[in-house]
Design a protein around this motif. Structure first.
Motif, PDB file in Angstrom:
ATOM      1  N   ALA A  59       0.810  -1.217   0.000  1.00 49.55           N
ATOM      2  CA  ALA A  59       0.000   0.000   0.000  1.00 49.55           C
ATOM      3  C   ALA A  59       0.846   1.271   0.000  1.00 49.55           C
ATOM      4  O   ALA A  59       0.430   2.291  -0.569  1.00 49.55           O
ATOM      5  N   TYR A  60       2.032   1.235   0.620  1.00 47.89           N
ATOM      6  CA  TYR A  60       2.759   2.477   0.872  1.00 47.89           C
ATOM      7  C   TYR A  60       4.181   2.545   0.329  1.00 47.89           C
ATOM      8  O   TYR A  60       4.796   3.615   0.376  1.00 47.89           O
ATOM      9  N   PHE A  61       4.716   1.436  -0.177  1.00 44.11           N
ATOM     10  CA  PHE A  61       6.134   1.465  -0.556  1.00 44.11           C
ATOM     11  C   PHE A  61       6.436   2.515  -1.625  1.00 44.11           C
ATOM     12  O   PHE A  61       7.402   3.278  -1.502  1.00 44.11           O
ATOM     13  N   VAL A  62       5.648   2.576  -2.671  1.00 45.42           N
ATOM     14  CA  VAL A  62       5.920   3.515  -3.770  1.00 45.42           C
ATOM     15  C   VAL A  62       5.917   4.953  -3.252  1.00 45.42           C
ATOM     16  O   VAL A  62       6.790   5.767  -3.602  1.00 45.42           O
ATOM     17  N   GLU A  63       4.957   5.269  -2.410  1.00 45.36           N
ATOM     18  CA  GLU A  63       4.844   6.625  -1.857  1.00 45.36           C
ATOM     19  C   GLU A  63       6.050   6.976  -0.988  1.00 45.36           C
ATOM     20  O   GLU A  63       6.616   8.066  -1.096  1.00 45.36           O
ATOM     21  N   ILE A  64       6.444   6.062  -0.115  1.00 48.68           N
ATOM     22  CA  ILE A  64       7.592   6.310   0.758  1.00 48.68           C
ATOM     23  C   ILE A  64       8.873   6.397  -0.064  1.00 48.68           C
ATOM     24  O   ILE A  64       9.737   7.256   0.185  1.00 48.68           O
ATOM     25  N   HIS A  65       9.006   5.539  -1.046  1.00 48.81           N
ATOM     26  CA  HIS A  65      10.190   5.557  -1.913  1.00 48.81           C
ATOM     27  C   HIS A  65      10.316   6.914  -2.606  1.00 48.81           C
ATOM     28  O   HIS A  65      11.401   7.499  -2.678  1.00 48.81           O
ATOM     29  N   LYS A  66       9.217   7.417  -3.127  1.00 48.64           N
ATOM     30  CA  LYS A  66       9.243   8.705  -3.827  1.00 48.64           C
ATOM     31  C   LYS A  66       9.663   9.832  -2.889  1.00 48.64           C
ATOM     32  O   LYS A  66      10.434  10.719  -3.270  1.00 48.64           O
ATOM     33  N   TYR A  67       9.169   9.793  -1.659  1.00 52.76           N
ATOM     34  CA  TYR A  67       9.532  10.815  -0.667  1.00 52.76           C
ATOM     35  C   TYR A  67      11.030  10.777  -0.381  1.00 52.76           C
ATOM     36  O   TYR A  67      11.697  11.817  -0.372  1.00 52.76           O
ATOM     37  N   VAL A  68      11.566   9.592  -0.147  1.00 57.00           N
ATOM     38  CA  VAL A  68      13.001   9.465   0.133  1.00 57.00           C
ATOM     39  C   VAL A  68      13.816   9.910  -1.077  1.00 57.00           C
ATOM     40  O   VAL A  68      14.815  10.625  -0.943  1.00 57.00           O
ATOM     41  N   GLU A  69      13.372   9.518  -2.265  1.00 55.74           N
ATOM     42  CA  GLU A  69      14.102   9.886  -3.479  1.00 55.74           C
ATOM     43  C   GLU A  69      14.148  11.398  -3.666  1.00 55.74           C
ATOM     44  O   GLU A  69      15.174  11.963  -4.042  1.00 55.74           O
ATOM     45  N   ARG A  70      13.039  12.066  -3.398  1.00 58.53           N
ATOM     46  CA  ARG A  70      13.004  13.522  -3.552  1.00 58.53           C
ATOM     47  C   ARG A  70      13.921  14.213  -2.563  1.00 58.53           C
ATOM     48  O   ARG A  70      14.438  15.295  -2.847  1.00 58.53           O
ATOM     49  N   ARG A  71      14.129  13.596  -1.415  1.00 60.02           N
ATOM     50  CA  ARG A  71      14.966  14.236  -0.404  1.00 60.02           C
ATOM     51  C   ARG A  71      16.438  13.861  -0.506  1.00 60.02           C
ATOM     52  O   ARG A  71      17.300  14.686  -0.196  1.00 60.02           O
TER      53      ARG A  71
END
Length: 202
Positions: A41-53
């Motif tokens: 449910a959440y991996f893609v969203e969390i991955h994108k957040y980490v990648e942006r930072r």
């Protein structure tokens, strides 16, 4: 001046509908494989957040580490939360804190590179909004100069689109602290952008 530019420092996303995450996490205590539902449910969203930072090269590992940590901590999950989103962002942000110097260096490097080169590296979200305004390098430099706590809050609101309540929950700080950190960050960003400040109301 576009409403999108103003929303960078002003928007507050409403919380979504309640989820069944608490029930899934509780069930995973007896059937660990159920935790895969949280991951899915959440991996893609969390991955994108980490990648942006922090950038793409570290995002795979740090996003995966977020879910390993969440799995290990699932017995302590507050079941009154229901939705695990803020909990996962809190874990990810705590892991990002180990890489503060990298994050600051990345913002400074992107600012030096200028919008044309950086578009290829980071073409969505915050950067896309700032590129459109022609203010990207100045804003990235200003973000790099924020203290870590203020930067966490402003990026959780703008990149992760968490509500103030969710940020407070994620970072385990009072709601009022979220507001004061965000106000301080907005003020510093506006000061840094000077006469080209895009965040004032027309």
């Amino acid at each position: 001046m576009s409403s999108e530019s103003h929303r960078f420092l002003t928007r507050r996303m409403p919380g979504g509908p309640p989820h069944e995450d608490a029930a899934v996490i509780q069930a995973s205590l007896e059937a660990p494989e159920r935790f895969a539902e949280i991951y899915d449910a959440y991996f893609v969203e969390i991955h994108k957040y980490v990648e942006r930072r922090l950038g793409q090269d570290i995002a795979d590992d740090l996003a995966a580490e977020t879910f390993v940590a969440a799995f290990r901590q699932r017995q302590r999950y507050d079941r009154t939360r229901g939705d695990a989103r803020a909990w996962l962002y809190g874990i990810a942000t705590n892991l990002i804190r180990r890489h503060r110097r990298r994050e600051v260096a990345m913002y400074k490097a992107l600012a030096r590179a200028g919008a044309a080169e950086a578009v290829e590296v980071r073409e969505d979200g915050l950067d896309a909004r700032i590129i459109a305004l022609g203010l990207r390098p100045q804003l990235l430099q200003a973000l790099a100069r924020l203290n870590p706590g203020d930067r966490d809050v402003v990026l959780m609101v703008t990149l992760a689109e968490l509500s103030y309540e969710q940020v407070a929950e994620a970072l385990d700080i009072p709601y009022g602290t979220v507001c004061s950190r965000l106000n301080r960050a907005r003020r510093k960003l506006r000061e840094a952008l000077g006469p080209s400040d895009p965040f004032e109301e027309e």
